[in-house]
Write an enzyme that holds these catalytic residues in place. Structure first.
Site, PDB file in Angstrom:
ATOM      1  N   ASP A  11       0.764  -0.970  -0.046  1.00 54.47           N
ATOM      2  CA  ASP A  11       0.026  -0.095  -0.036  1.00 54.47           C
ATOM      3  C   ASP A  11       0.984   1.233  -0.091  1.00 54.47           C
ATOM      4  O   ASP A  11       1.391   1.692   0.932  1.00 54.47           O
ATOM      5  CB  ASP A  11      -1.049  -0.148   1.189  1.00 54.47           C
ATOM      6  CG  ASP A  11      -1.578   0.949   1.534  1.00 54.47           C
ATOM      7  OD1 ASP A  11      -1.541   1.969   0.701  1.00 54.47           O
ATOM      8  OD2 ASP A  11      -2.401   1.146   2.424  1.00 54.47           O
ATOM      9  N   GLN A  93       2.975   4.289   2.787  1.00 54.22           N
ATOM     10  CA  GLN A  93       2.558   3.743   3.875  1.00 54.22           C
ATOM     11  C   GLN A  93       3.474   2.417   4.228  1.00 54.22           C
ATOM     12  O   GLN A  93       3.942   2.313   5.233  1.00 54.22           O
ATOM     13  CB  GLN A  93       1.292   3.463   4.095  1.00 54.22           C
ATOM     14  CG  GLN A  93       0.737   2.802   5.325  1.00 54.22           C
ATOM     15  CD  GLN A  93      -0.836   2.666   5.193  1.00 54.22           C
ATOM     16  OE1 GLN A  93      -1.671   3.204   5.103  1.00 54.22           O
ATOM     17  NE2 GLN A  93      -0.967   1.280   5.094  1.00 54.22           N
ATOM     18  N   ASN A 103      16.182  -8.275  -0.118  1.00 56.04           N
ATOM     19  CA  ASN A 103      14.881  -8.904   0.214  1.00 56.04           C
ATOM     20  C   ASN A 103      13.756  -8.235   0.648  1.00 56.04           C
ATOM     21  O   ASN A 103      13.898  -7.587   1.452  1.00 56.04           O
ATOM     22  CB  ASN A 103      15.094 -10.145   0.798  1.00 56.04           C
ATOM     23  CG  ASN A 103      13.933 -11.140   0.578  1.00 56.04           C
ATOM     24  OD1 ASN A 103      12.591 -10.728   0.889  1.00 56.04           O
ATOM     25  ND2 ASN A 103      14.164 -12.333   0.110  1.00 56.04           N
ATOM     26  N   TYR A 230       1.282   0.544  15.030  1.00 58.26           N
ATOM     27  CA  TYR A 230       0.406   0.417  13.671  1.00 58.26           C
ATOM     28  C   TYR A 230       1.054   1.232  12.607  1.00 58.26           C
ATOM     29  O   TYR A 230       1.085   2.290  12.343  1.00 58.26           O
ATOM     30  CB  TYR A 230      -0.739   0.960  14.112  1.00 58.26           C
ATOM     31  CG  TYR A 230      -1.987   0.911  12.833  1.00 58.26           C
ATOM     32  CD1 TYR A 230      -2.521  -0.417  12.707  1.00 58.26           C
ATOM     33  CD2 TYR A 230      -2.258   1.893  12.153  1.00 58.26           C
ATOM     34  CE1 TYR A 230      -3.283  -0.646  11.639  1.00 58.26           C
ATOM     35  CE2 TYR A 230      -3.105   1.901  11.059  1.00 58.26           C
ATOM     36  CZ  TYR A 230      -3.651   0.573  10.968  1.00 58.26           C
ATOM     37  OH  TYR A 230      -4.537   0.309   9.688  1.00 58.26           O
ATOM     38  N   LYS A 233      -2.742  -2.664   8.112  1.00 56.34           N
ATOM     39  CA  LYS A 233      -2.808  -4.138   8.136  1.00 56.34           C
ATOM     40  C   LYS A 233      -1.895  -4.888   7.190  1.00 56.34           C
ATOM     41  O   LYS A 233      -1.552  -4.275   6.313  1.00 56.34           O
ATOM     42  CB  LYS A 233      -4.262  -4.607   8.119  1.00 56.34           C
ATOM     43  CG  LYS A 233      -4.971  -4.655   9.320  1.00 56.34           C
ATOM     44  CD  LYS A 233      -4.793  -5.955  10.047  1.00 56.34           C
ATOM     45  CE  LYS A 233      -5.069  -6.036  11.372  1.00 56.34           C
ATOM     46  NZ  LYS A 233      -4.424  -6.631  12.583  1.00 56.34           N
ATOM     47  N   TYR A 348      -4.089   0.604  17.251  1.00 57.37           N
ATOM     48  CA  TYR A 348      -3.672   1.904  17.778  1.00 57.37           C
ATOM     49  C   TYR A 348      -3.710   1.895  19.158  1.00 57.37           C
ATOM     50  O   TYR A 348      -4.194   1.119  19.971  1.00 57.37           O
ATOM     51  CB  TYR A 348      -4.941   2.869  17.328  1.00 57.37           C
ATOM     52  CG  TYR A 348      -5.244   3.259  15.916  1.00 57.37           C
ATOM     53  CD1 TYR A 348      -4.859   4.536  15.412  1.00 57.37           C
ATOM     54  CD2 TYR A 348      -5.645   2.011  14.870  1.00 57.37           C
ATOM     55  CE1 TYR A 348      -4.782   4.671  14.294  1.00 57.37           C
ATOM     56  CE2 TYR A 348      -5.728   2.488  13.641  1.00 57.37           C
ATOM     57  CZ  TYR A 348      -5.285   3.780  13.399  1.00 57.37           C
ATOM     58  OH  TYR A 348      -5.643   4.098  11.870  1.00 57.37           O
TER      59      TYR A 348
HETATM   60  C1  F6R Z   1      -6.291   1.215   6.982  1.00 50.59           C
HETATM   61  C2  F6R Z   1      -7.439   1.007   7.704  1.00 50.59           C
HETATM   62  C3  F6R Z   1      -8.108   2.123   8.362  1.00 50.59           C
HETATM   63  C4  F6R Z   1      -7.727   3.188   9.004  1.00 50.59           C
HETATM   64  C5  F6R Z   1      -8.470   4.200   9.482  1.00 50.59           C
HETATM   65  C6  F6R Z   1      -7.850   5.587  10.096  1.00 50.59           C
HETATM   66  O1  F6R Z   1      -5.873  -0.136   6.528  1.00 50.59           O
HETATM   67  O2  F6R Z   1      -7.713  -0.223   8.400  1.00 50.59           O
HETATM   68  O3  F6R Z   1      -9.534   1.445   8.998  1.00 50.59           O
HETATM   69  O4  F6R Z   1      -7.057   2.404  10.218  1.00 50.59           O
HETATM   70  O5  F6R Z   1      -9.221   4.828   8.252  1.00 50.59           O
HETATM   71  O6  F6R Z   1      -6.778   5.796   9.316  1.00 50.59           O
HETATM   72  P1  F6R Z   1      -5.616   6.876   9.645  1.00 50.59           P
HETATM   73  O7  F6R Z   1      -5.081   6.571  10.946  1.00 50.59           O
HETATM   74  O8  F6R Z   1      -4.654   6.652   8.688  1.00 50.59           O
HETATM   75  O9  F6R Z   1      -6.274   8.230   9.766  1.00 50.59           O
HETATM   76 MG    MG Z   2      -3.811   1.329   3.887  1.00 47.72          MG
HETATM   77 MG    MG Z   3      -4.480  -2.379   2.559  1.00 51.81          MG
END
Ligand code: F6R
Ligand code: MG
Ligand code: MG
Length: 377
Positions: A11, A93, A103, A230, A233, A348
């Site tokens: 991502d 990200q 690798n 975090y 994922k 988080y």
């Molecule tokens: C990303 C995900 C989302 C984010 C959420 C908050 O893969 O699972 O649910 O965690 O949109 O994102 P941030 O912390 O980037 O504002």
């Molecule tokens: Mg993402």
């Molecule tokens: Mg993703």
């Protein structure tokens, strides 16, 4: 001909939240791989699932080839530049380290690779999932390779009667690869005992016991374990060879009708049902639900056919409706119990921080009745 299929995905930025990469980002990554990979690769296919971009590449360089991995890393770097120039969200990200070193494993992108002697007809399915982690494939792979309720071939095909060997990784062990090999059907209960814990024990690969041929591989990296905090994922990818000595494509797909609950939706901290969706699908309800796409191919002398979208069929519309219902059901209970992930898996720090503050306010009642319990006013 012996070929290698390598999937490397990351991502590196998306539009409108963690939803979908821009066409320009994808185009930049694809152009980079095609141009710079001319001498390295036989073929490649670039796709997106939710906010992740995946490169499926064929070549003759074997697994863990540093040149192929570097090509993917550099392509994602180029994608990151494009994401930054467009002001996309979460640019770069998943590229957790400054520089490439040998690798992509441990650097952020997820990868899985297969090396095999091509059969005259070589069908396989490339799966990509978003808003979940590698354990999401545990149940579908167990059911497709070890349960005759989904894989009729285990009963009907003499070639499959010997069963399959599962290599399972303990992904909590970060000092190295901690793995175990277990044979189906004799050790089914042991396999199930490990695979029930999707966050810790993950199917890494599956081999046919009759021939030793590798049938399936899954990316096992956990960003959570790489970065310590975090960063998104893991959004795992998998390759599954089908037909002949392996389950039929339809047997491999059969378990996805369940929409089983997996970890990863909304802030990487909730359980949601895994929805099989069409290729290049986006993300929506509650930053989910967790989704999986499947692209079926045949590969010949390393060249791919066009992909067939295995979940683009009226049957899967019915499944998606049912899975939507499951998503709505678990959301009814918000943060309570199994709707939210356990403490150790929360992505988080907010809950942990709050508990830290509240710790100081807890008191232990005294046995002598001097506490507040039932004290008369
Ligand atoms: C990303 C995900 C989302 C984010 C959420 C908050 O893969 O699972 O649910 O965690 O949109 O994102 P941030 O912390 O980037 O504002
Ligand atoms: Mg993402
Ligand atoms: Mg993703």
């Amino acid at each position: 001909m012996k070929i290698t299929l390598s999937v490397i995905k990351a991502d590196v930025g998306s539009i409108g939240g963690h939803i979908k990469p821009s066409a320009k980002l994808k185009g930049t990554v694809e152009e980079f791989v095609r141009e710079r990979g001319k001498k390295l690769l036989i073929d490649c296919y670039v796709s997106s699932t939710g906010d992740d971009v995946a490169l499926l590449m064929s070549h003759e360089r074997g697994i863990d080839d540093s040149k192929v991995h570097e090509l993917a890393w550099d392509a994602f770097m180029a994608g990151t530049q494009e994401a930054k120039s467009q002001g996309l969200y979460g640019a770069g990200q998943d590229l957790l380290k400054e520089a490439f070193s040998g690798n992509v494993r441990g650097l952020g992108p997820a990868s899985c690779e297969l090396e095999f002697e091509e059969r005259p007809g070589e069908p396989f399915v490339f799966f990509a999932a978003d808003k979940t982690d590698p354990g999401a494939y545990n149940l579908p792979l167990y059911l497709a390779f070890a349960d005759p309720m989904h894989c009729a071939g285990l009963l009907l095909s003499p070639k499959m009667a010997h069963g399959f060997t599962f290599t399972i990784m303990d992904v909590n062990h970060t000092e190295g690869d901690r793995v175990i090999e277990l044979n189906a059907p004799e050790e089914l209960y042991d396999i199930a005992c490990l695979l029930r814990d999707n966050e810790r024990f993950v199917v890494e690969s599956i081999r046919a016991r009759a021939t030793g041929d590798v049938a399936a591989v899954v990316s096992t990296s956990r960003l959570h374990n790489i970065a310590g905090t975090y960063t998104g994922k893991d959004d795992p990818v998998a390759l599954v060879r089908t037909q002949g000595n392996f389950p039929a494509t339809g047997e491999v797909l059969s378990p996805y009708r369940l929409g089983h609950y997996v970890a990863g939706t909304m802030r990487g901290s909730h359980n949601g049902p895994l929805m099989p969706v069409k290729l290049n699908s986006t993300i929506s309800f509650f930053d989910g639900p967790p989704v999986v796409t499947g692209a079926a191919f045949c590969v010949h002398e390393g060249k791919f056919t066009e992909p067939v979208d295995v979940f683009d069929h009226p049957f899967w519309d019915w499944v998606r409706n049912n899975v939507s219902q499951k998503a709505a059901e678990i959301r009814q209970q918000g943060f309570s119990g199994p709707a939210m992930l356990p403490y150790s898996e929360l992505e988080y720090g907010g809950v942990v921080e709050k508990l830290g503050h509240l710790e100081k306010r807890f008191t232990v009642r005294k046995e002598d009745g001097s506490g507040h319990r039932h004290k008369a006013a």
